[in-house]
Design an enzyme around this catalytic site. Sequence first.
Site, PDB file in Angstrom:
ATOM      1  N   ARG A  58       5.404  12.074  -0.909  1.00  0.00           N
ATOM      2  CA  ARG A  58       4.464  11.417   0.007  1.00  0.00           C
ATOM      3  C   ARG A  58       5.118  11.076   1.350  1.00  0.00           C
ATOM      4  O   ARG A  58       4.517  11.259   2.394  1.00  0.00           O
ATOM      5  CB  ARG A  58       3.881  10.164  -0.638  1.00  0.00           C
ATOM      6  CG  ARG A  58       2.951  10.536  -1.783  1.00  0.00           C
ATOM      7  CD  ARG A  58       2.223   9.340  -2.303  1.00  0.00           C
ATOM      8  NE  ARG A  58       1.337   9.722  -3.388  1.00  0.00           N
ATOM      9  CZ  ARG A  58       0.624   8.874  -4.090  1.00  0.00           C
ATOM     10  NH1 ARG A  58       0.667   7.596  -3.808  1.00  0.00           N
ATOM     11  NH2 ARG A  58      -0.157   9.295  -5.059  1.00  0.00           N
ATOM     12  N   ASP A 167      -8.771  -3.147   2.879  1.00  0.00           N
ATOM     13  CA  ASP A 167      -7.692  -2.352   2.287  1.00  0.00           C
ATOM     14  C   ASP A 167      -6.491  -2.461   3.223  1.00  0.00           C
ATOM     15  O   ASP A 167      -6.649  -2.776   4.408  1.00  0.00           O
ATOM     16  CB  ASP A 167      -8.113  -0.886   2.131  1.00  0.00           C
ATOM     17  CG  ASP A 167      -7.290  -0.156   1.076  1.00  0.00           C
ATOM     18  OD1 ASP A 167      -7.796   0.073  -0.041  1.00  0.00           O
ATOM     19  OD2 ASP A 167      -6.108   0.182   1.348  1.00  0.00           O
TER      20      ASP A 167
END
Length: 298
Positions: A58, A167
Amino acid sequence: MSSVNRGAAAAMVSQEPAGGSVHEFSFSEEDFRHLTRLAYEYAGIALADNKRNLVYSRVSRRLRALRMNSFSEYREFLASDGREVESFINSISTNHTKFFREEHHFHHFRSHVVLPFAQSGGRNVGGRLRIWSAGCSSGEEPYTIAVVMKREIRDFTGCDVRILATDIDTDVLSKAARGEFSGSAVDEIPKPYHSFFKTEENNGAVDKVVMEKDVKALITFRRLNLMGPWPFHGKFDAIFCRNVMIYFDAPTKSTLVERFTQQLKPGGWLFIGHSESLIGSHPGLQLVGRTIYQRTAA
Ligand SMILES: C[S@@+](CC[C@H](N)C(=O)[O-])C[C@H]1O[C@@H](n2cnc3c(N)ncnc32)[C@H](O)[C@@H]1O
């Protein structure tokens, strides 16, 4: 271990392949420890040793985007530019979600929050409803909440109804605010709710699912790190924090649940993910259904 040996050990780790292939960037034990510590300290995300390949793959995307050659270069950049931590967290967060995920929560929400409100014209709660989707990812969860409300509450005139969707990841929040989803999302939506979604077709197949303006208007999307301060004035009738705490360790989870409890009105509801049952005592919360908790009166 001498510094030369430490370097050799680090190099050995860097050669350790992800799935048997040779790494594009060297990735030492120290790189891994440094990045996992940052994820934990900043966002509460606990990454165990078995997440080494995940962190590598990632964060490598970030290195490519920045045209960097090594993780040590990236670590220096993280230290020198305070804004990069946001992109780092975006790169490592897991955002899987879908419409009507763990659907029984929405049945409970409909019968215990939405229908009493609709049937009393909002008088049961003084015309005001506050729902929080904490860790909303790309928006499927708050949009599901919104359509469940829209289906029963046809007229919001004179009512003060808001869904706050937060978020930590700014990439997913941008997607959520656009309100456009791939055509396959239609399969996740139960038939009675289809009319609340606009679809666009291509060659006879649904190509895109687009949220209606009046559904979008119920939701406010904001970036919020659950580990930081919560700038709220009032309390919530219901909090959905599902499949978020799964990434946190027990003490972090316990503190967070305590904060959620304080943020709920007496009688308010806390919905958590199916794999996240709360272990230990949580004064002020009562388990009332599968992964559904209610704030007690006191
Ligand atoms: C797997 S998704 C869950 C989405 C949705 N709630 C659901 O159940 O489908 C987890 C979300 O939690 C967010 N998250 C992780 N750590 C966070 C934090 N410290 N503060 C706020 N959000 C966080 C991630 O960015 C991610 O979008």
